[in-house]
Design a protein around this motif. Structure first.
Motif, PDB file in Angstrom:
ATOM      1  N   HIS A  84       0.848  -1.191   0.000  1.00 39.61           N
ATOM      2  CA  HIS A  84       0.000   0.000   0.000  1.00 39.61           C
ATOM      3  C   HIS A  84       0.884   1.242   0.000  1.00 39.61           C
ATOM      4  O   HIS A  84       1.993   1.210   0.530  1.00 39.61           O
ATOM      5  N   PRO A  85       0.406   2.349  -0.558  1.00 41.87           N
ATOM      6  CA  PRO A  85       1.181   3.585  -0.465  1.00 41.87           C
ATOM      7  C   PRO A  85       1.234   4.064   0.984  1.00 41.87           C
ATOM      8  O   PRO A  85       0.415   3.661   1.818  1.00 41.87           O
ATOM      9  N   GLY A  86       2.177   4.919   1.273  1.00 42.00           N
ATOM     10  CA  GLY A  86       2.328   5.445   2.624  1.00 42.00           C
ATOM     11  C   GLY A  86       1.371   6.594   2.880  1.00 42.00           C
ATOM     12  O   GLY A  86       0.502   6.913   2.075  1.00 42.00           O
ATOM     13  N   GLY A  87       1.579   7.214   4.015  1.00 43.62           N
ATOM     14  CA  GLY A  87       0.766   8.364   4.365  1.00 43.62           C
ATOM     15  C   GLY A  87      -0.566   7.967   4.971  1.00 43.62           C
ATOM     16  O   GLY A  87      -0.907   6.791   5.075  1.00 43.62           O
ATOM     17  N   PRO A  88      -1.330   8.968   5.349  1.00 44.50           N
ATOM     18  CA  PRO A  88      -2.578   8.716   6.076  1.00 44.50           C
ATOM     19  C   PRO A  88      -3.784   8.464   5.173  1.00 44.50           C
ATOM     20  O   PRO A  88      -4.801   9.145   5.271  1.00 44.50           O
ATOM     21  N   TRP A  89      -3.681   7.461   4.286  1.00 48.44           N
ATOM     22  CA  TRP A  89      -4.877   7.154   3.499  1.00 48.44           C
ATOM     23  C   TRP A  89      -5.941   6.605   4.439  1.00 48.44           C
ATOM     24  O   TRP A  89      -5.659   5.964   5.424  1.00 48.44           O
ATOM     25  N   ILE A  90      -7.170   6.928   4.096  1.00 45.39           N
ATOM     26  CA  ILE A  90      -8.291   6.594   4.965  1.00 45.39           C
ATOM     27  C   ILE A  90      -8.876   5.233   4.598  1.00 45.39           C
ATOM     28  O   ILE A  90      -9.122   4.399   5.454  1.00 45.39           O
ATOM     29  N   LYS A  91      -9.089   5.046   3.313  1.00 42.47           N
ATOM     30  CA  LYS A  91      -9.751   3.840   2.845  1.00 42.47           C
ATOM     31  C   LYS A  91      -9.232   3.476   1.471  1.00 42.47           C
ATOM     32  O   LYS A  91      -8.944   4.346   0.663  1.00 42.47           O
ATOM     33  N   CYS A  92      -9.156   2.179   1.208  1.00 41.07           N
ATOM     34  CA  CYS A  92      -8.839   1.665  -0.128  1.00 41.07           C
ATOM     35  C   CYS A  92     -10.146   1.107  -0.678  1.00 41.07           C
ATOM     36  O   CYS A  92     -10.809   0.298  -0.035  1.00 41.07           O
ATOM     37  N   LYS A  93     -10.511   1.573  -1.884  1.00 42.56           N
ATOM     38  CA  LYS A  93     -11.768   1.150  -2.507  1.00 42.56           C
ATOM     39  C   LYS A  93     -11.493   0.635  -3.911  1.00 42.56           C
ATOM     40  O   LYS A  93     -10.573   1.084  -4.572  1.00 42.56           O
ATOM     41  N   GLY A  94     -12.337  -0.257  -4.347  1.00 41.09           N
ATOM     42  CA  GLY A  94     -12.261  -0.795  -5.700  1.00 41.09           C
ATOM     43  C   GLY A  94     -13.278  -1.902  -5.841  1.00 41.09           C
ATOM     44  O   GLY A  94     -14.074  -2.159  -4.928  1.00 41.09           O
ATOM     45  N   ALA A  95     -13.259  -2.584  -6.965  1.00 38.46           N
ATOM     46  CA  ALA A  95     -14.202  -3.681  -7.185  1.00 38.46           C
ATOM     47  C   ALA A  95     -13.919  -4.787  -6.174  1.00 38.46           C
ATOM     48  O   ALA A  95     -12.879  -5.426  -6.202  1.00 38.46           O
ATOM     49  N   GLY A  96     -14.820  -4.962  -5.232  1.00 44.25           N
ATOM     50  CA  GLY A  96     -14.659  -5.984  -4.206  1.00 44.25           C
ATOM     51  C   GLY A  96     -13.686  -5.607  -3.101  1.00 44.25           C
ATOM     52  O   GLY A  96     -13.314  -6.460  -2.293  1.00 44.25           O
ATOM     53  N   ILE A  97     -13.261  -4.338  -3.047  1.00 43.53           N
ATOM     54  CA  ILE A  97     -12.283  -3.899  -2.046  1.00 43.53           C
ATOM     55  C   ILE A  97     -12.891  -2.785  -1.196  1.00 43.53           C
ATOM     56  O   ILE A  97     -13.361  -1.786  -1.726  1.00 43.53           O
ATOM     57  N   GLU A  98     -12.905  -2.962   0.093  1.00 43.47           N
ATOM     58  CA  GLU A  98     -13.297  -1.935   1.067  1.00 43.47           C
ATOM     59  C   GLU A  98     -12.380  -2.136   2.257  1.00 43.47           C
ATOM     60  O   GLU A  98     -12.680  -2.917   3.159  1.00 43.47           O
ATOM     61  N   LEU A  99     -11.241  -1.464   2.262  1.00 49.24           N
ATOM     62  CA  LEU A  99     -10.241  -1.668   3.307  1.00 49.24           C
ATOM     63  C   LEU A  99      -9.962  -0.359   4.019  1.00 49.24           C
ATOM     64  O   LEU A  99      -9.576   0.631   3.387  1.00 49.24           O
ATOM     65  N   LEU A 100     -10.174  -0.329   5.340  1.00 52.13           N
ATOM     66  CA  LEU A 100      -9.778   0.816   6.138  1.00 52.13           C
ATOM     67  C   LEU A 100      -8.286   0.714   6.418  1.00 52.13           C
ATOM     68  O   LEU A 100      -7.758  -0.388   6.587  1.00 52.13           O
ATOM     69  N   ASN A 101      -7.615   1.852   6.478  1.00 48.64           N
ATOM     70  CA  ASN A 101      -6.180   1.855   6.750  1.00 48.64           C
ATOM     71  C   ASN A 101      -5.939   1.288   8.153  1.00 48.64           C
ATOM     72  O   ASN A 101      -6.374   1.869   9.141  1.00 48.64           O
ATOM     73  N   PRO A 102      -5.246   0.140   8.259  1.00 44.78           N
ATOM     74  CA  PRO A 102      -5.025  -0.454   9.571  1.00 44.78           C
ATOM     75  C   PRO A 102      -4.123   0.399  10.472  1.00 44.78           C
ATOM     76  O   PRO A 102      -4.119   0.211  11.683  1.00 44.78           O
ATOM     77  N   ALA A 103      -3.396   1.355   9.894  1.00 49.21           N
ATOM     78  CA  ALA A 103      -2.515   2.207  10.690  1.00 49.21           C
ATOM     79  C   ALA A 103      -3.294   3.314  11.402  1.00 49.21           C
ATOM     80  O   ALA A 103      -2.780   3.935  12.325  1.00 49.21           O
ATOM     81  N   LEU A 104      -4.531   3.568  10.976  1.00 49.69           N
ATOM     82  CA  LEU A 104      -5.340   4.605  11.610  1.00 49.69           C
ATOM     83  C   LEU A 104      -6.175   4.004  12.722  1.00 49.69           C
ATOM     84  O   LEU A 104      -6.716   2.908  12.585  1.00 49.69           O
ATOM     85  N   THR A 105      -6.295   4.734  13.804  1.00 53.67           N
ATOM     86  CA  THR A 105      -7.135   4.289  14.898  1.00 53.67           C
ATOM     87  C   THR A 105      -8.177   5.350  15.195  1.00 53.67           C
ATOM     88  O   THR A 105      -7.977   6.531  14.909  1.00 53.67           O
ATOM     89  N   CYS A 106      -9.285   4.937  15.753  1.00 46.25           N
ATOM     90  CA  CYS A 106     -10.373   5.873  16.090  1.00 46.25           C
ATOM     91  C   CYS A 106     -10.070   6.631  17.350  1.00 46.25           C
ATOM     92  O   CYS A 106      -9.468   6.220  18.236  1.00 46.25           O
TER      93      CYS A 106
END
Length: 106
Positions: A84-106
């Protein structure tokens, strides 16, 4: 007083003559480059700016959504295309993909 920065060049010099360059620029893509054999770029969406991966004439494979455009540009510039690219990405989206950045916490 609000300072505006110059918009980025739509197409990097390496891709200025790419057959899809005019259509991608017209669709709002900037910073177009290649990472690990996939065409990538930056594109503004409604609420985020994304590093878009696997761009083709029909769409794209996935996108990494960032809150700020400068963070997306920095991430794409530094990314080698693996993982994955670096930095504070929030979400990865695409066909069949819904991934929250595991490095971010609530």
């Amino acid at each position: 007083m609000t300072m505006r920065t110059q918009p980025p060049s739509p197409i990097t010099s390496q891709f200025a003559n790419h057959p899809w360059a005019p259509a991608l620029a017209a669709d709002g893509y900037t910073d177009i480059c290649e990472r690990e054999g996939q065409l990538c770029g930056i594109r503004r969406f409604n609420f985020t700016t994304a590093v878009v991966v696997g761009v083709d004439p029909v769409g794209y494979h996935r996108r990494y959504c960032y809150e700020h455009a400068h963070e997306a540009r920095q991430a794409l510039a530094a990314w080698d295309g693996k993982g994955h690219p670096g930095g504070p990405w929030i979400k990865c989206k695409g066909a069949g993909i819904e991934l929250l950045n595991p490095a971010l916490t609530c």
